[in-house]
Scaffold this motif. Structure first.
Motif, PDB file in Angstrom:
ATOM      1  N   GLU A   1       0.864  -1.115  -0.093  1.00  0.00           N
ATOM      2  CA  GLU A   1      -0.057   0.021   0.079  1.00  0.00           C
ATOM      3  C   GLU A   1       0.975   1.233  -0.022  1.00  0.00           C
ATOM      4  O   GLU A   1       1.896   1.260   0.280  1.00  0.00           O
ATOM      5  CB  GLU A   1      -0.862  -0.226   1.217  1.00  0.00           C
ATOM      6  N   ASN A   2       0.163   2.314  -0.523  1.00  0.00           N
ATOM      7  CA  ASN A   2       1.082   3.636  -0.506  1.00  0.00           C
ATOM      8  C   ASN A   2       0.921   4.309   0.756  1.00  0.00           C
ATOM      9  O   ASN A   2       0.273   5.250   0.953  1.00  0.00           O
ATOM     10  CB  ASN A   2       0.352   4.332  -1.541  1.00  0.00           C
ATOM     11  N   LYS A   3       1.727   3.878   1.788  1.00  0.00           N
ATOM     12  CA  LYS A   3       1.709   4.419   2.999  1.00  0.00           C
ATOM     13  C   LYS A   3       3.155   4.828   3.499  1.00  0.00           C
ATOM     14  O   LYS A   3       4.286   3.911   2.921  1.00  0.00           O
ATOM     15  CB  LYS A   3       1.232   3.610   4.125  1.00  0.00           C
ATOM     16  N   PRO A   4       3.212   5.655   4.368  1.00  0.00           N
ATOM     17  CA  PRO A   4       4.914   6.001   4.611  1.00  0.00           C
ATOM     18  C   PRO A   4       5.377   4.743   5.612  1.00  0.00           C
ATOM     19  O   PRO A   4       4.520   4.152   6.150  1.00  0.00           O
ATOM     20  CB  PRO A   4       4.724   7.324   5.591  1.00  0.00           C
ATOM     21  N   SER A   5       6.516   4.671   5.626  1.00  0.00           N
ATOM     22  CA  SER A   5       7.063   3.625   6.231  1.00  0.00           C
ATOM     23  C   SER A   5       6.741   3.678   7.827  1.00  0.00           C
ATOM     24  O   SER A   5       6.560   2.487   8.421  1.00  0.00           O
ATOM     25  CB  SER A   5       8.657   3.429   6.149  1.00  0.00           C
ATOM     26  N   ARG A   6       6.773   4.873   8.440  1.00  0.00           N
ATOM     27  CA  ARG A   6       6.463   5.031   9.843  1.00  0.00           C
ATOM     28  C   ARG A   6       5.361   4.432  10.212  1.00  0.00           C
ATOM     29  O   ARG A   6       4.886   3.839  11.149  1.00  0.00           O
ATOM     30  CB  ARG A   6       6.826   6.431  10.238  1.00  0.00           C
ATOM     31  N   LEU A   7       4.286   4.906   9.377  1.00  0.00           N
ATOM     32  CA  LEU A   7       2.967   4.318   9.520  1.00  0.00           C
ATOM     33  C   LEU A   7       2.764   2.762   9.475  1.00  0.00           C
ATOM     34  O   LEU A   7       2.111   2.166  10.334  1.00  0.00           O
ATOM     35  CB  LEU A   7       1.672   5.162   8.625  1.00  0.00           C
ATOM     36  N   ARG A   8       3.294   2.418   8.615  1.00  0.00           N
ATOM     37  CA  ARG A   8       3.352   0.839   8.319  1.00  0.00           C
ATOM     38  C   ARG A   8       3.993   0.163   9.564  1.00  0.00           C
ATOM     39  O   ARG A   8       3.379  -0.902  10.136  1.00  0.00           O
ATOM     40  CB  ARG A   8       3.948   0.435   7.047  1.00  0.00           C
ATOM     41  N   LYS A   9       5.145   0.686   9.905  1.00  0.00           N
ATOM     42  CA  LYS A   9       5.557   0.282  11.283  1.00  0.00           C
ATOM     43  C   LYS A   9       4.887   0.507  12.559  1.00  0.00           C
ATOM     44  O   LYS A   9       4.632  -0.746  13.055  1.00  0.00           O
ATOM     45  CB  LYS A   9       7.021   1.091  11.441  1.00  0.00           C
ATOM     46  N   LYS A  10       4.347   1.348  12.714  1.00  0.00           N
ATOM     47  CA  LYS A  10       3.234   1.806  13.868  1.00  0.00           C
ATOM     48  C   LYS A  10       1.971   0.664  13.588  1.00  0.00           C
ATOM     49  O   LYS A  10       1.617  -0.076  14.692  1.00  0.00           O
ATOM     50  CB  LYS A  10       2.665   2.973  13.851  1.00  0.00           C
ATOM     51  N   GLU A  11       1.528   0.401  12.778  1.00  0.00           N
ATOM     52  CA  GLU A  11       0.587  -0.434  12.511  1.00  0.00           C
ATOM     53  C   GLU A  11       0.895  -2.011  12.724  1.00  0.00           C
ATOM     54  O   GLU A  11       0.206  -2.791  13.390  1.00  0.00           O
ATOM     55  CB  GLU A  11      -0.189  -0.395  10.945  1.00  0.00           C
ATOM     56  N   LEU A  12       2.106  -2.227  12.327  1.00  0.00           N
ATOM     57  CA  LEU A  12       2.605  -3.758  12.482  1.00  0.00           C
ATOM     58  C   LEU A  12       2.985  -3.742  13.986  1.00  0.00           C
ATOM     59  O   LEU A  12       2.548  -4.811  14.460  1.00  0.00           O
ATOM     60  CB  LEU A  12       3.723  -3.778  11.787  1.00  0.00           C
ATOM     61  N   ILE A  13       3.318  -2.807  14.728  1.00  0.00           N
ATOM     62  CA  ILE A  13       3.528  -3.029  15.939  1.00  0.00           C
ATOM     63  C   ILE A  13       2.389  -2.857  16.811  1.00  0.00           C
ATOM     64  O   ILE A  13       1.948  -3.928  17.748  1.00  0.00           O
ATOM     65  CB  ILE A  13       4.447  -1.789  16.568  1.00  0.00           C
ATOM     66  N   ASP A  14       1.280  -2.273  16.423  1.00  0.00           N
ATOM     67  CA  ASP A  14      -0.227  -2.278  17.115  1.00  0.00           C
ATOM     68  C   ASP A  14      -0.611  -3.656  16.793  1.00  0.00           C
ATOM     69  O   ASP A  14      -1.308  -4.095  17.994  1.00  0.00           O
ATOM     70  CB  ASP A  14      -0.908  -1.160  16.583  1.00  0.00           C
ATOM     71  N   LEU A  15      -0.470  -4.308  15.670  1.00  0.00           N
ATOM     72  CA  LEU A  15      -1.139  -5.713  15.293  1.00  0.00           C
ATOM     73  C   LEU A  15      -0.151  -6.716  16.192  1.00  0.00           C
ATOM     74  O   LEU A  15      -1.007  -7.585  16.563  1.00  0.00           O
ATOM     75  CB  LEU A  15      -0.805  -5.878  13.688  1.00  0.00           C
ATOM     76  N   ILE A  16       0.930  -6.598  16.257  1.00  0.00           N
ATOM     77  CA  ILE A  16       1.633  -7.581  17.164  1.00  0.00           C
ATOM     78  C   ILE A  16       1.287  -7.601  18.495  1.00  0.00           C
ATOM     79  O   ILE A  16       1.114  -8.629  19.392  1.00  0.00           O
ATOM     80  CB  ILE A  16       3.326  -7.278  17.161  1.00  0.00           C
ATOM     81  N   ASN A  17       1.125  -6.401  19.102  1.00  0.00           N
ATOM     82  CA  ASN A  17       0.727  -6.104  20.661  1.00  0.00           C
ATOM     83  C   ASN A  17      -0.727  -6.808  20.662  1.00  0.00           C
ATOM     84  O   ASN A  17      -1.063  -7.484  21.588  1.00  0.00           O
ATOM     85  CB  ASN A  17       0.770  -4.641  20.794  1.00  0.00           C
ATOM     86  N   PHE A  18      -1.541  -6.456  19.755  1.00  0.00           N
ATOM     87  CA  PHE A  18      -2.947  -6.841  19.680  1.00  0.00           C
ATOM     88  C   PHE A  18      -2.905  -8.367  19.835  1.00  0.00           C
ATOM     89  O   PHE A  18      -3.566  -9.056  20.658  1.00  0.00           O
ATOM     90  CB  PHE A  18      -3.680  -6.486  18.746  1.00  0.00           C
ATOM     91  N   HIS A  19      -2.348  -9.102  19.057  1.00  0.00           N
ATOM     92  CA  HIS A  19      -2.433 -10.465  18.980  1.00  0.00           C
ATOM     93  C   HIS A  19      -1.664 -11.106  19.927  1.00  0.00           C
ATOM     94  O   HIS A  19      -1.904 -12.261  20.423  1.00  0.00           O
ATOM     95  CB  HIS A  19      -1.756 -10.904  17.590  1.00  0.00           C
ATOM     96  N   SER A  20      -0.333 -10.470  20.440  1.00  0.00           N
ATOM     97  CA  SER A  20       0.348 -11.104  21.683  1.00  0.00           C
ATOM     98  C   SER A  20      -0.644 -11.056  22.930  1.00  0.00           C
ATOM     99  O   SER A  20      -0.534 -11.854  23.705  1.00  0.00           O
ATOM    100  CB  SER A  20       1.616 -10.572  21.790  1.00  0.00           C
ATOM    101  N   LYS A  21      -1.592  -9.738  23.153  1.00  0.00           N
ATOM    102  CA  LYS A  21      -2.263  -9.815  24.210  1.00  0.00           C
ATOM    103  C   LYS A  21      -3.491 -10.915  24.203  1.00  0.00           C
ATOM    104  O   LYS A  21      -3.718 -11.612  25.136  1.00  0.00           O
ATOM    105  CB  LYS A  21      -2.841  -8.465  24.319  1.00  0.00           C
ATOM    106  N   LYS A  22      -4.016 -11.053  22.898  1.00  0.00           N
ATOM    107  CA  LYS A  22      -5.061 -12.049  22.884  1.00  0.00           C
ATOM    108  C   LYS A  22      -4.619 -13.276  23.008  1.00  0.00           C
ATOM    109  O   LYS A  22      -5.126 -14.341  23.500  1.00  0.00           O
ATOM    110  CB  LYS A  22      -5.515 -11.830  21.319  1.00  0.00           C
ATOM    111  N   GLN A  23      -3.302 -13.688  22.590  1.00  0.00           N
ATOM    112  CA  GLN A  23      -2.718 -14.959  22.816  1.00  0.00           C
ATOM    113  C   GLN A  23      -2.473 -15.644  24.162  1.00  0.00           C
ATOM    114  O   GLN A  23      -2.484 -16.403  24.470  1.00  0.00           O
ATOM    115  CB  GLN A  23      -1.456 -15.196  21.956  1.00  0.00           C
ATOM    116  N   THR A  24      -2.141 -14.306  25.046  1.00  0.00           N
ATOM    117  CA  THR A  24      -1.809 -14.639  26.435  1.00  0.00           C
ATOM    118  C   THR A  24      -3.124 -14.933  27.158  1.00  0.00           C
ATOM    119  O   THR A  24      -3.328 -15.377  28.251  1.00  0.00           O
ATOM    120  CB  THR A  24      -1.099 -13.414  27.175  1.00  0.00           C
ATOM    121  N   ASN A  25      -4.283 -14.333  26.606  1.00  0.00           N
ATOM    122  CA  ASN A  25      -5.427 -14.780  27.523  1.00  0.00           C
ATOM    123  C   ASN A  25      -6.149 -16.081  27.297  1.00  0.00           C
ATOM    124  O   ASN A  25      -5.941 -16.750  26.626  1.00  0.00           O
ATOM    125  CB  ASN A  25      -6.610 -13.380  26.833  1.00  0.00           C
TER     126      ASN A  25
END
Length: 63
Positions: A39-63
């Motif tokens: 997608e046509n997004k700046p790299s810092r935005l992609r990085k933030k989205e991926l970090i948010d996604l990792i955090n979301f799934h890692s919290k979901k996995q621990t529950n």
């Protein structure tokens, strides 16, 4: 092509084992990163989205 998929699966398994992650989580992250990387997004935005996604799934996995 089969050999590549087999090798990819072996690598994913070893990474999951090393970092104590589920393989399903890693597959989702890889697919999402592929989609977002094209997608046509700046790299810092992609990085933030991926970090948010990792955090979301890692919290979901621990529950």
């Amino acid at each position: 092509m089969k050999e590549i998929k087999k090798r990819e699966s072996e690598l994913l398994s070893s990474i999951c084992e090393k970092y104590n992650l589920s393989q399903d989580l890693l597959n989702k992250l890889l697919k999402t990163s592929e989609i977002n990387s094209y997608e046509n997004k700046p790299s810092r935005l992609r990085k933030k989205e991926l970090i948010d996604l990792i955090n979301f799934h890692s919290k979901k996995q621990t529950n």
